[in-house]
Design a protein around this motif. Sequence first.
Motif, PDB file in Angstrom:
ATOM      1  N   LEU A 176       0.806  -1.219   0.000  1.00 36.66           N
ATOM      2  CA  LEU A 176       0.000   0.000   0.000  1.00 36.66           C
ATOM      3  C   LEU A 176       0.840   1.270   0.000  1.00 36.66           C
ATOM      4  O   LEU A 176       0.308   2.372   0.083  1.00 36.66           O
ATOM      5  N   LEU A 177       2.162   1.123  -0.110  1.00 41.24           N
ATOM      6  CA  LEU A 177       3.033   2.280   0.127  1.00 41.24           C
ATOM      7  C   LEU A 177       2.937   3.369  -0.929  1.00 41.24           C
ATOM      8  O   LEU A 177       2.850   3.098  -2.127  1.00 41.24           O
ATOM      9  N   ILE A 178       2.953   4.587  -0.453  1.00 39.01           N
ATOM     10  CA  ILE A 178       3.075   5.774  -1.299  1.00 39.01           C
ATOM     11  C   ILE A 178       4.123   6.660  -0.628  1.00 39.01           C
ATOM     12  O   ILE A 178       4.419   6.459   0.554  1.00 39.01           O
ATOM     13  N   PRO A 179       4.675   7.627  -1.343  1.00 39.45           N
ATOM     14  CA  PRO A 179       5.692   8.471  -0.721  1.00 39.45           C
ATOM     15  C   PRO A 179       5.188   9.070   0.582  1.00 39.45           C
ATOM     16  O   PRO A 179       4.024   9.465   0.697  1.00 39.45           O
ATOM     17  N   ILE A 180       6.075   9.140   1.572  1.00 40.43           N
ATOM     18  CA  ILE A 180       5.665   9.584   2.900  1.00 40.43           C
ATOM     19  C   ILE A 180       5.163  11.024   2.875  1.00 40.43           C
ATOM     20  O   ILE A 180       4.299  11.400   3.679  1.00 40.43           O
ATOM     21  N   SER A 181       5.642  11.812   1.942  1.00 40.99           N
ATOM     22  CA  SER A 181       5.157  13.195   1.861  1.00 40.99           C
ATOM     23  C   SER A 181       3.678  13.212   1.495  1.00 40.99           C
ATOM     24  O   SER A 181       2.930  14.075   1.954  1.00 40.99           O
ATOM     25  N   ASN A 182       3.251  12.247   0.690  1.00 40.51           N
ATOM     26  CA  ASN A 182       1.835  12.173   0.346  1.00 40.51           C
ATOM     27  C   ASN A 182       0.989  11.715   1.528  1.00 40.51           C
ATOM     28  O   ASN A 182      -0.157  12.124   1.688  1.00 40.51           O
ATOM     29  N   VAL A 183       1.563  10.849   2.370  1.00 46.51           N
ATOM     30  CA  VAL A 183       0.847  10.437   3.576  1.00 46.51           C
ATOM     31  C   VAL A 183       0.642  11.650   4.481  1.00 46.51           C
ATOM     32  O   VAL A 183      -0.434  11.850   5.050  1.00 46.51           O
ATOM     33  N   ASP A 184       1.667  12.475   4.580  1.00 46.08           N
ATOM     34  CA  ASP A 184       1.560  13.688   5.392  1.00 46.08           C
ATOM     35  C   ASP A 184       0.482  14.626   4.855  1.00 46.08           C
ATOM     36  O   ASP A 184      -0.302  15.198   5.608  1.00 46.08           O
ATOM     37  N   GLU A 185       0.441  14.770   3.540  1.00 47.40           N
ATOM     38  CA  GLU A 185      -0.611  15.595   2.938  1.00 47.40           C
ATOM     39  C   GLU A 185      -1.973  15.042   3.295  1.00 47.40           C
ATOM     40  O   GLU A 185      -2.898  15.773   3.641  1.00 47.40           O
ATOM     41  N   ASN A 186      -2.094  13.722   3.198  1.00 48.81           N
ATOM     42  CA  ASN A 186      -3.360  13.066   3.527  1.00 48.81           C
ATOM     43  C   ASN A 186      -3.765  13.325   4.972  1.00 48.81           C
ATOM     44  O   ASN A 186      -4.939  13.516   5.286  1.00 48.81           O
ATOM     45  N   MET A 187      -2.779  13.314   5.869  1.00 45.67           N
ATOM     46  CA  MET A 187      -3.082  13.526   7.293  1.00 45.67           C
ATOM     47  C   MET A 187      -3.701  14.903   7.499  1.00 45.67           C
ATOM     48  O   MET A 187      -4.584  15.094   8.322  1.00 45.67           O
ATOM     49  N   GLN A 188      -3.227  15.871   6.738  1.00 51.44           N
ATOM     50  CA  GLN A 188      -3.812  17.204   6.864  1.00 51.44           C
ATOM     51  C   GLN A 188      -5.201  17.255   6.252  1.00 51.44           C
ATOM     52  O   GLN A 188      -6.130  17.805   6.835  1.00 51.44           O
ATOM     53  N   SER A 189      -5.353  16.645   5.085  1.00 45.85           N
ATOM     54  CA  SER A 189      -6.672  16.623   4.443  1.00 45.85           C
ATOM     55  C   SER A 189      -7.707  15.939   5.327  1.00 45.85           C
ATOM     56  O   SER A 189      -8.859  16.363   5.408  1.00 45.85           O
ATOM     57  N   ALA A 190      -7.282  14.886   6.012  1.00 44.74           N
ATOM     58  CA  ALA A 190      -8.208  14.044   6.769  1.00 44.74           C
ATOM     59  C   ALA A 190      -8.890  14.784   7.900  1.00 44.74           C
ATOM     60  O   ALA A 190      -9.976  14.398   8.339  1.00 44.74           O
ATOM     61  N   GLN A 191      -8.257  15.858   8.393  1.00 47.93           N
ATOM     62  CA  GLN A 191      -8.778  16.504   9.591  1.00 47.93           C
ATOM     63  C   GLN A 191      -9.733  17.641   9.293  1.00 47.93           C
ATOM     64  O   GLN A 191     -10.327  18.209  10.198  1.00 47.93           O
ATOM     65  N   ARG A 192      -9.884  17.955   8.018  1.00 46.56           N
ATOM     66  CA  ARG A 192     -10.709  19.103   7.687  1.00 46.56           C
ATOM     67  C   ARG A 192     -12.179  18.784   7.862  1.00 46.56           C
ATOM     68  O   ARG A 192     -12.608  17.635   7.794  1.00 46.56           O
ATOM     69  N   ARG A 193     -12.955  19.799   8.072  1.00 43.16           N
ATOM     70  CA  ARG A 193     -14.398  19.633   8.248  1.00 43.16           C
ATOM     71  C   ARG A 193     -14.971  18.826   7.084  1.00 43.16           C
ATOM     72  O   ARG A 193     -14.729  19.132   5.933  1.00 43.16           O
ATOM     73  N   ASP A 194     -15.708  17.759   7.420  1.00 44.20           N
ATOM     74  CA  ASP A 194     -16.348  16.903   6.405  1.00 44.20           C
ATOM     75  C   ASP A 194     -15.354  16.317   5.406  1.00 44.20           C
ATOM     76  O   ASP A 194     -15.705  16.089   4.243  1.00 44.20           O
ATOM     77  N   ALA A 195     -14.147  16.063   5.854  1.00 48.35           N
ATOM     78  CA  ALA A 195     -13.108  15.549   4.963  1.00 48.35           C
ATOM     79  C   ALA A 195     -13.564  14.291   4.244  1.00 48.35           C
ATOM     80  O   ALA A 195     -13.292  14.092   3.060  1.00 48.35           O
ATOM     81  N   LEU A 196     -14.277  13.418   4.958  1.00 50.05           N
ATOM     82  CA  LEU A 196     -14.656  12.154   4.370  1.00 50.05           C
ATOM     83  C   LEU A 196     -15.475  12.366   3.104  1.00 50.05           C
ATOM     84  O   LEU A 196     -15.356  11.634   2.131  1.00 50.05           O
TER      85      LEU A 196
END
Lengths: 295, 657
Positions: free
Chosen positions: B463-483
């Motif tokens: 499932l690996l992707i570059p760690i920088s993309n995981v970090d981007e995802n972590m920020q996206s995930a927390q936004r209001r109604d991110a899902l």
Amino acid sequence: MATESQNDAQSKSQPVLEPYFPKATEMLFYTGNITPFFKLLTKTSSSVTEQIMEYMSMMLEKMKTKAKADQFKENNYVKLICPPEDNQSNAANGTTTTPPNETEELDRSDLKFSVKIFLRTLEPEILSHTINTIFSELKENYLESVMIALPNYGSLLTLKEFMPLWNVVEDFVNKQKILSAGVCDLMLPLLSDIYDTAQVKPFADQINLGLCCSIPEELSKYVKEHNIQLLTHSDPIDVLNDSDFQQIIREYCHEYDALNWKPCSIVRYSSVIANRGIIKSKGFLVYAKRELNMP
Amino acid sequence: MGLLTQGHPLDWEETKKYAQYIREHGIEQFLHIYKKLKDRRNDCLKWGDEVEFLMVRFDHENKRAQLVLRAHEILPKLMEPEHENPDNCTTLWRPEYADYMIEGTPGKPYGHLPVHFNMVEANMRLRRQQGQELLGKDEYVLSTSNFPRNGCPNFTWPQYKPTPGTSSSASLFFPDEVIFPDHPRFKTLTRNIRMRRKSKVALNVPIFIDEKTPRPFIEDLSIYGDDGGASSSAAVEDHIYLDAMGLGMGCCCLQVTFQAQSIDEARFLYDQLTPLTPIILALSATSPIWRGYLTEIDCRWNVLCAMVDDRTAEERGFEPLKNERFRIPKSRYSSVDCYISPDSAIYNDEEVVQDADVFHKLTENGIDPILAQHIAHLFIRDTLTVFEEKIYLDDTQDTDHFENINSTNWQSMRFKPPPVNSDIGWRVEFRPSELQMTDFENAALVTFIVLLTRAIMTYNLNLLIPISNVDENMQSAQRRDALQTQKFHFRKCLSTKQTPETPCMASVQQPYTQENECEHRLMTINEIINGSNGFVGLLKIIQDYLSNIEIDADTRCTINQYLSLISKRASGKLMTNATWMRHFVMHHPAYQHDSVVSEEVAYDLLWKMTKISSGEEQCPLVLPRMSSKTTLDISAAVETENNQLEVKRSLMNHQNN
């Protein structure tokens, strides 16, 4: 989903001038271990039927390209088997990550084999032959769990018809070749009749839950009282019928090669690394017979 | 929970002096463990969950809900069974940062039997009941990540006023009395983080702008007391200002720990689970309200990162480096910065700040560079607590110094070496998940994660992707109604490359991605979970795995329920807890459309959650109507079969040897 390889398309379209196995009255397909090639399908679930047909296609196609022209000409019993080397090409070539369990050494004692035999006939000899074939092809001395599924989910089955089949299984259990044996789709009162009559009691009854999760109250009570596990499956009532089987052969071989075949038993087996719930191997066997009118 | 060494903590000035000492001895201890146990193999797959609960007191007359500070009273009773009978208790309890929190785990880890998935929820329910039994009238155990009015005036019972001039946090909002009093660790950490940082921790969370929200939104912080202007200069308009470790560490989470078969498998699992951390964070979002205001975030993660951030201004890049060794981009509470298996190196595309001496010490002693990098990165952090009785240790027998640093790096995954003198193996902790309001949902998340790991290991997925993309995802995930609104980087093809050796298998191969083609693309959570024309979907993989395992009917039914919840939440048919909370607030008659979640609104919300979690009320926007078949009893049939089978198998293997 599969994009057909060019070979496959070619093989299919080339006209077949002569039958590959004109004298065959018995046939066995054995896929070998298919787990390393988990097919990540992008369309919605392929059924067990579709899976088996897909593997049969691949093996027939391979037979056409690799087998010598008259390899099976004289055979009464044709065996199409995926050789073990092909399945072990899951060596680390080109893998981006190598999961550790690929490189570990596993003992037989680490594994637990489970087998489900879908019977399309009630003849005990077929069951007997099927089980023996499993042992010889898998090259195992014993199997932890074997489940027997009957035609039509066993709906019109009588105790009298069932017991000769179960006796075959009991024989293997008594010889310690099968450690636990169970039944599929059986309801009361047949299940209790079997339980009362059998020398070796079924350890489990495997039923199709469907989507509604409702287990008949009576059955639930009975299995609890008699220490029978209630397991689940999502297999169809007829895994592989005559016309599907014949059709696949017809696509790759001569018209005559496909004639009259009736699949008698279909086997799905899997082995799991016992204490870790990781599936190690999985495969199918299909055993079919036909009558020929030629001398 | 972290390391709960007993004893007397040193003050900060003394603690500071031991930074290098702890670092060096921590590494010695790690090297010792590594050499001794790198070849340890644990045959059984074990796993377990950790749930942190809140305790809330309801004042029905005044329509007010407060966090009740009773952990110090009830924990000793909760921990009695463990003291009397350590090998045989169904649940285990630990204190957490705040005196309103209690943390529970199952008494024994779960294993490989499918039936264990049917026990998770029942054990969580049992823990809830055990806590509930010890509480008084109008006091309830609740499971949610963030108490909506945490830090508001009189948010606890008993009530205390913050004393920013003298408290360990110097917070305007969070009094010292709320911190768990019976262990020095928590207050010490609070004070030392602030002392090291040389300022209060601070975070500004964007407020959710509603019709009547004042524009600009500026809080008058002077009403909270005087902290010499520190807060006024740190606060930002249109944001909610947070300034205490307790506002982060006082949040609850849901964690899953796995014991791997070997160190290699632990490293493999750590890596494979890392790209899933933002996905699970988004699925479990439950924290839209902070300090009594609706905000633009749905998760606790960034708040926690900031509330224990001990980096000085130099380390954070606000001043030129003079006294500090490194510029450090992230807090010691953060998402992981690198993968740790050798094969994953190409995906480590972010610079990882490391202690060079530590790195060299590790590699000189036979540790591969990837693992050395991970440890050397963790060890850039200074110790935050030193206990005077536990400074001089036998590095061959003790791991306190190693754990001192490892356990105060709070990352989205944690790699845990075995403790000395036990037969516990190499473990991996999955840490990002928020805590849902019902046991059903929490069990569903845990089950989903564990089943995914089984499927990943069975089918050799990547499932690996570059760690920088995981970090981007972590920020996206927390936004209001991110899902519902965000897209996440996810790997396109999860099967590992196989070289086609025969035409027989050729058509089973996945088409190779072209040389320069990107291995991942943006997907919605719905696509990641439920699949699409272009992607298989994680649920399909799990279903495929399940169809090959013998599972009893009850467990299968329960698992089906859980996976259905995940599926529906991913597709938007059911809401996340966070979305539902917003919905509840915004439709509440007392809500003024000014982003303020008043005492009354919060009281109604929390009371509703209490009744939903006990099953008294339904919540069809979030939960399906059917309940699972979870139970703590493994049926006799399964026990018998398992025992008989083991006996038979060992007989067979004995014969064959």
